[in-house]
Design a protein around this motif. Structure first.
Motif, mmCIF file in Angstrom:
data_model
loop_
_atom_site.group_PDB
_atom_site.id
_atom_site.type_symbol
_atom_site.label_atom_id
_atom_site.label_comp_id
_atom_site.label_asym_id
_atom_site.label_seq_id
_atom_site.Cartn_x
_atom_site.Cartn_y
_atom_site.Cartn_z
ATOM 1 N N ARG A 1 0.829 -1.090 0.068
ATOM 2 C CA ARG A 1 -0.155 -0.059 0.185
ATOM 3 C C ARG A 1 0.732 1.313 -0.007
ATOM 4 O O ARG A 1 0.305 2.212 -0.314
ATOM 5 C CB ARG A 1 -0.986 0.155 1.250
ATOM 6 N N GLY A 2 2.198 1.069 0.267
ATOM 7 C CA GLY A 2 3.003 2.391 0.564
ATOM 8 C C GLY A 2 2.988 2.711 1.831
ATOM 9 O O GLY A 2 2.096 2.664 2.766
ATOM 10 N N PHE A 3 4.075 2.983 2.483
ATOM 11 C CA PHE A 3 4.549 3.157 3.993
ATOM 12 C C PHE A 3 3.639 4.240 4.368
ATOM 13 O O PHE A 3 3.097 4.029 5.554
ATOM 14 C CB PHE A 3 5.853 3.404 4.147
ATOM 15 N N ASP A 4 3.370 5.479 3.704
ATOM 16 C CA ASP A 4 2.778 6.460 4.286
ATOM 17 C C ASP A 4 1.144 6.326 4.529
ATOM 18 O O ASP A 4 0.336 7.182 4.957
ATOM 19 C CB ASP A 4 2.812 7.755 3.627
ATOM 20 N N ASN A 5 0.650 5.280 3.832
ATOM 21 C CA ASN A 5 -0.687 5.052 3.589
ATOM 22 C C ASN A 5 -1.071 3.991 4.651
ATOM 23 O O ASN A 5 -2.304 3.507 4.692
ATOM 24 C CB ASN A 5 -1.036 4.333 2.086
ATOM 25 N N MET B 1 12.086 4.821 -1.173
ATOM 26 C CA MET B 1 12.253 6.193 -1.792
ATOM 27 C C MET B 1 10.788 6.688 -2.021
ATOM 28 O O MET B 1 11.052 8.105 -1.946
ATOM 29 C CB MET B 1 12.789 5.628 -3.320
ATOM 30 N N ASP B 2 9.865 6.171 -1.742
ATOM 31 C CA ASP B 2 8.418 6.811 -2.027
ATOM 32 C C ASP B 2 7.954 7.375 -0.484
ATOM 33 O O ASP B 2 6.964 7.948 -0.573
ATOM 34 C CB ASP B 2 7.470 5.777 -2.444
ATOM 35 N N SER B 3 8.926 7.077 0.491
ATOM 36 C CA SER B 3 8.562 7.733 1.786
ATOM 37 C C SER B 3 9.779 8.573 2.406
ATOM 38 O O SER B 3 10.661 8.058 2.619
ATOM 39 C CB SER B 3 8.202 6.723 2.657
ATOM 40 N N PRO B 4 9.013 9.781 2.392
ATOM 41 C CA PRO B 4 10.302 10.556 3.225
ATOM 42 C C PRO B 4 10.661 10.214 4.378
ATOM 43 O O PRO B 4 11.936 10.315 4.691
ATOM 44 C CB PRO B 4 9.668 11.878 3.102
ATOM 45 N N ALA B 5 9.798 9.535 5.371
ATOM 46 C CA ALA B 5 10.124 9.223 6.633
ATOM 47 C C ALA B 5 11.136 8.035 6.534
ATOM 48 O O ALA B 5 12.041 8.073 7.505
ATOM 49 C CB ALA B 5 9.013 8.755 7.448
ATOM 50 N N LEU B 6 10.833 6.877 5.661
ATOM 51 C CA LEU B 6 11.829 5.992 5.590
ATOM 52 C C LEU B 6 13.122 6.340 5.104
ATOM 53 O O LEU B 6 14.309 5.691 5.249
ATOM 54 C CB LEU B 6 11.088 4.922 4.719
ATOM 55 N N THR C 1 8.272 3.134 16.918
ATOM 56 C CA THR C 1 7.559 3.856 15.926
ATOM 57 C C THR C 1 7.368 3.060 14.687
ATOM 58 O O THR C 1 7.720 1.863 14.484
ATOM 59 C CB THR C 1 8.501 4.956 15.302
ATOM 60 N N LYS C 2 6.618 3.444 13.703
ATOM 61 C CA LYS C 2 6.153 2.983 12.728
ATOM 62 C C LYS C 2 7.631 2.508 11.679
ATOM 63 O O LYS C 2 7.616 1.548 11.270
ATOM 64 C CB LYS C 2 5.161 3.795 11.714
ATOM 65 N N GLU C 3 8.403 3.513 11.572
ATOM 66 C CA GLU C 3 9.529 3.286 11.006
ATOM 67 C C GLU C 3 10.323 2.071 11.412
ATOM 68 O O GLU C 3 10.985 1.205 10.784
ATOM 69 C CB GLU C 3 10.581 4.561 11.134
ATOM 70 N N ASP C 4 10.364 1.929 12.783
ATOM 71 C CA ASP C 4 10.812 0.706 13.477
ATOM 72 C C ASP C 4 10.387 -0.819 13.104
ATOM 73 O O ASP C 4 10.898 -1.578 12.673
ATOM 74 C CB ASP C 4 10.854 0.748 14.988
ATOM 75 N N LEU C 5 9.108 -0.735 12.602
ATOM 76 C CA LEU C 5 8.470 -2.017 11.944
ATOM 77 C C LEU C 5 9.018 -2.093 11.000
ATOM 78 O O LEU C 5 9.334 -3.442 10.371
ATOM 79 C CB LEU C 5 6.847 -1.611 11.926
ATOM 80 N N PHE C 6 9.351 -1.241 9.996
ATOM 81 C CA PHE C 6 9.978 -1.494 8.579
ATOM 82 C C PHE C 6 11.421 -1.944 8.737
ATOM 83 O O PHE C 6 11.796 -2.824 8.103
ATOM 84 C CB PHE C 6 9.656 -0.464 7.699
#
Length: 233
Positions: A49-53, A138-143, A76-81
């Motif tokens: 779906r995309g990280f930000d979605n 690349m599609d997520s500024p946060a990642l 955080t959500k980033e930690d999950l990835f």
């Protein structure tokens, strides 16, 4: 208390310690399994779906747990990835510390990158699906920001061990410069691999070029860049 009673007591205490150790081991294993399951489910959602979605609530719903359970394992959500970020950040320093006798800093990273290509290791991006992972980042500024942080942490830890093993003074820029060059070399090579994958090239189609690029990049580090890009008279 008789000697027999003392022996019986000691035996019971040993059994209790063994049972407690087994219980703790089982509990830790279950925690690791739950953590990995949450990360796997979340990563699948992020890629699809995309990280930000995707929200933490979405992850909790897909994993059939509460939101609080997810936060118990990941801050955080980033930690999950980036669930292996600690391992990745410490990898460069550990590789240098465990280098072979007579092996230089450049040589160990050169060898390990080639071995990574040979084994299709995720650290090199030379594996099936690396372009999907890269595009998600690349599609997520946060990642993208988190990946940059992990890279900087890895470079800092490598610089620290370089300084320690070479006995460098605190104000010596040498270890930080070398660490930066070594990490940048890896980054450039990984970017090249990902770009080719995104362009549709298969691993076999790019294999020869990638191996040649590795030799070129580490050759520059090994031999220095003093005569590189000299402007013609």
């Amino acid at each position: 208390m008789t000697e027999r009673e003392i022996q019986d007591r000691d035996g019971r205490e040993r059994e209790q310690r063994q049972e407690q150790g087994q219980e703790l081991g089982l509990r830790e294993r279950k925690k690791r399994e739950t953590r990995q399951r949450l990360s796997d489910i979340a990563t699948g959602l992020f890629i699809t779906r995309g990280f930000d979605n995707v929200t933490i609530a979405d992850v909790a719903r897909a994993a059939d747990v509460s939101v609080n359970t997810v936060f118990n394992y990941f801050k955080t959500k980033e930690d999950l990835f980036f669930d292996r970020q600690d391992e990745i950040a410490e990898q460069a320093a550990r590789a240098f510390r465990d280098r072979r006798p007579g092996e230089s800093a450049v040589a160990v990273f050169h060898r390990m990158f080639v071995e990574g290509l040979d084994g299709n290791a995720y650290q090199t991006a030379f594996h099936e699906g690396s372009e999907v992972w890269a595009k998600t980042v690349m599609d997520s500024p946060a990642l993208t920001a988190r990946q940059r942080e992990i890279g900087q942490r890895s470079q800092d830890e490598l610089a620290a061990i370089l300084a320690e093993e070479t006995g460098a003074d605190p104000d010596d820029l040498g270890p930080r410069t070398v660490a930066s060059m070594l990490m940048s070399a890896q980054f450039v090579l990984i970017q090249e691999i990902v770009a080719r994958r995104l362009a549709g090239q298969s691993l076999e189609e790019m294999r020869a070029d990638v191996y040649a690029a590795v030799e070129r990049v580490y050759g520059l580090l090994e031999n220095g860049i003093g005569d590189y890009a000299v402007k013609p008279a």
